[in-house]
Scaffold this active site. Sequence first.
Site, PDB file in Angstrom:
ATOM      1  N   ARG A  44       7.515 -38.370  12.749  1.00 39.10           N
ATOM      2  CA  ARG A  44       8.532 -38.960  13.334  1.00 39.10           C
ATOM      3  C   ARG A  44       8.556 -37.843  14.768  1.00 39.10           C
ATOM      4  NH1 ARG A  44      11.876 -37.095   7.601  1.00 39.10           N
ATOM      5  NH2 ARG A  44      10.106 -35.206   7.807  1.00 39.10           N
ATOM      6  N   ASP A  85      10.203 -43.639  12.104  1.00 45.78           N
ATOM      7  CA  ASP A  85      11.317 -43.346  11.077  1.00 45.78           C
ATOM      8  C   ASP A  85      10.450 -43.433   9.643  1.00 45.78           C
ATOM      9  OD1 ASP A  85      14.018 -41.974  10.992  1.00 45.78           O
ATOM     10  OD2 ASP A  85      13.894 -43.139   9.218  1.00 45.78           O
ATOM     11  N   LYS A 138      -0.106 -32.200  -3.421  1.00 43.43           N
ATOM     12  CA  LYS A 138       1.266 -31.207  -3.842  1.00 43.43           C
ATOM     13  C   LYS A 138       1.702 -31.191  -2.887  1.00 43.43           C
ATOM     14  CE  LYS A 138       0.358 -27.563  -4.885  1.00 43.43           C
ATOM     15  NZ  LYS A 138      -0.014 -25.921  -3.491  1.00 43.43           N
ATOM     16  N   HIS A 168      -6.485 -29.206  -4.270  1.00 46.55           N
ATOM     17  CA  HIS A 168      -7.696 -28.774  -3.899  1.00 46.55           C
ATOM     18  C   HIS A 168      -8.964 -28.607  -3.892  1.00 46.55           C
ATOM     19  CE1 HIS A 168      -5.806 -25.487  -2.167  1.00 46.55           C
ATOM     20  NE2 HIS A 168      -7.171 -25.161  -1.462  1.00 46.55           N
ATOM     21  N   LYS A 172     -13.259 -28.341  -4.192  1.00 42.94           N
ATOM     22  CA  LYS A 172     -14.264 -27.227  -3.658  1.00 42.94           C
ATOM     23  C   LYS A 172     -15.408 -26.756  -4.960  1.00 42.94           C
ATOM     24  CE  LYS A 172     -10.304 -23.456  -2.724  1.00 42.94           C
ATOM     25  NZ  LYS A 172     -10.470 -22.358  -2.100  1.00 42.94           N
ATOM     26  N   GLU A 206      -3.466 -13.194  -2.822  1.00 39.83           N
ATOM     27  CA  GLU A 206      -3.813 -13.227  -1.624  1.00 39.83           C
ATOM     28  C   GLU A 206      -3.010 -12.673  -0.087  1.00 39.83           C
ATOM     29  OE1 GLU A 206      -3.494 -17.819  -1.557  1.00 39.83           O
ATOM     30  OE2 GLU A 206      -1.517 -17.252  -0.945  1.00 39.83           O
ATOM     31  N   ASP A 225       3.360 -23.426  -7.181  1.00 40.35           N
ATOM     32  CA  ASP A 225       2.834 -23.534  -5.978  1.00 40.35           C
ATOM     33  C   ASP A 225       1.420 -23.372  -5.989  1.00 40.35           C
ATOM     34  OD1 ASP A 225       2.279 -24.182  -2.900  1.00 40.35           O
ATOM     35  OD2 ASP A 225       1.275 -21.636  -2.984  1.00 40.35           O
ATOM     36  N   HIS A 230      -3.016 -24.914  -8.731  1.00 45.17           N
ATOM     37  CA  HIS A 230      -5.120 -24.934  -8.511  1.00 45.17           C
ATOM     38  C   HIS A 230      -5.582 -23.239  -9.990  1.00 45.17           C
ATOM     39  CE1 HIS A 230      -3.400 -26.070  -5.423  1.00 45.17           C
ATOM     40  NE2 HIS A 230      -3.800 -24.958  -4.618  1.00 45.17           N
ATOM     41  N   LYS A 316       0.840 -13.624  -3.010  1.00 42.83           N
ATOM     42  CA  LYS A 316       1.124 -13.465  -2.112  1.00 42.83           C
ATOM     43  C   LYS A 316       1.301 -11.923  -1.650  1.00 42.83           C
ATOM     44  CE  LYS A 316       2.020 -18.071  -0.437  1.00 42.83           C
ATOM     45  NZ  LYS A 316       0.764 -18.162  -0.420  1.00 42.83           N
TER      46      LYS A 316
HETATM   47  C1  BG6 Z   1      -2.245 -24.316  -1.628  1.00 43.56           C
HETATM   48  C2  BG6 Z   1      -0.530 -22.542  -1.509  1.00 43.56           C
HETATM   49  O1  BG6 Z   1      -2.319 -25.082  -2.442  1.00 43.56           O
HETATM   50  O2  BG6 Z   1      -2.656 -22.618  -2.079  1.00 43.56           O
HETATM   51  C3  BG6 Z   1      -0.726 -22.280  -0.181  1.00 43.56           C
HETATM   52  O3  BG6 Z   1       0.479 -24.275  -1.204  1.00 43.56           O
HETATM   53  C4  BG6 Z   1      -2.269 -21.586  -0.782  1.00 43.56           C
HETATM   54  O4  BG6 Z   1       0.559 -21.261  -0.532  1.00 43.56           O
HETATM   55  C5  BG6 Z   1      -3.229 -22.099  -0.873  1.00 43.56           C
HETATM   56  O5  BG6 Z   1      -2.099 -19.761  -0.086  1.00 43.56           O
HETATM   57  C6  BG6 Z   1      -4.330 -21.838  -1.804  1.00 43.56           C
HETATM   58  O6  BG6 Z   1      -5.854 -22.314  -1.600  1.00 43.56           O
HETATM   59  P1  BG6 Z   1      -7.294 -21.158  -0.989  1.00 43.56           P
HETATM   60  O7  BG6 Z   1      -8.051 -22.756  -1.198  1.00 43.56           O
HETATM   61  O8  BG6 Z   1      -7.012 -20.755   0.198  1.00 43.56           O
HETATM   62  O9  BG6 Z   1      -7.223 -20.543  -1.509  1.00 43.56           O
END
Ligand code: BG6
Length: 459
Positions: A44, A85, A138, A168, A172, A206, A225, A230, A316
Amino acid sequence: MHVRSDAVVLFGVTGDLVSKKLFPALYELTRRDRLDVPVIGVARSPWDDQQLVTTARKSVAEANDEIDDETFDALARNLSMISGDYADPVTYQRLAERLRDAERPIFYLAIPPAVFGAVVEGLAAAGLADRGRVIVEKPFGRDLASSQELDRTLRAAFDPQRVFRIDHYLGKEAVEGLYAFRFANRLFEPLWNNQHIDNVQVTLAEGFGTQGRAGFYDTVGATRDVLQNHILQVVALIAMEPPVADDTDAFREAEAAVLRQIAPLSPESTVRGQYAGYRDEPGVRPDSNTETFVATRLTIDSPRWAGVPFHLRTGKSLPATATEVVVEFKQPQQPLIRAEGGAGASANLLRFRLGRGDGITMSIQAKSPGAEVASRPVDLSVDFGVALGHRQEAYERLLDDAMDGQHLRFAREETIQQEWRIVEPILDLPAPVQTYEKGTWGPADAEALAGGWHTPYLR
Ligand code: BG6
């Protein structure tokens, strides 16, 4: 063989994900001669082509020690921008015009859930969905019902064979390494069951906070999240049965099959925490009950895993950034060897380090020095970066695969729905989150949940 995509369209090109992950991935693909097609950014914000190129250069520079100018220029020549838009048909007409020579464009939807439907419908109305592939980022819904709704929206426009759902972690190399470790080695697979394994712990820690995404994060929380996606993907790879064949369908079926056997998580064995100071961050509601930490216990109802608890935690602002799976084996059947100093022997541990500095560390008992026959734990450790050299980044592999129409590293619709089914009972719990200090391992109750956690291997 599928036709390789001949144009890449990035919706949400001004966002965080594109700068952090996708520009570096596109640069790497260009460097490896895997990408020489138009890359069109859509957003946008009123950006022009030059702004797109400047942003791309900045993010490639942040991800790499140095930039190869020839490679970057080759990528830059392919970059162009469309500002418009998402609800306006003109945006898609302009896109269709730019894609008139593309036979199999791929659309990457790095956009907030609220505009997802508008973009899919816009693409369909402009006749672009018929010949395109779509990559969906996601969060894939907020719960089971909304993820099913998203699937309906997608299915109305795109052939399921051309939908790629990103988690993702599946891209990895270190995570994929769990699968290779289990099925390429004879050494451990015979022990991979409740006869020999006492418990499994998964930690995704994290050492940082919400990194400027607090407004988004506050609507999501740790369970949605990373736990729903994951962490459950990692559990699936650790726990799955061997696929019945060496192909994509069999692999994805084995992954879905183990998820089906996982019981829904229970609020009684879940601890939710929030780090002190979180509510003061811009974008966070002052009375937010969103968890920045969650620890829980999962069980798998299968002959292989009955009675083996899987303890999962993520958060976190913890003391470190580390993703680890620790498989704890049972004690020897006959206690012939005493532990040094008369203490109880610590169990054999297999520690999969999946984050930065990935590798495996195995704790075994060795004879301690001296006259006495007693044992002491020692580590056997391998760093894959040292042993194997450079590995590709997740997003680079995932984009490359999706452009080829390869589904191996993408989640099936059912997989995501199973994941939602598993976490649903612990979403939006009314009980207040427990506060923990930044730089600690979460609320004290989380410690008790697992009977003590293995501290990640920090280097
Ligand atoms: C993301 C989350 O999908 O994965 C983030 O939204 C998180 O909050 C991240 O930090 C962690 O991924 P990685 O590859 O850094 O372990």
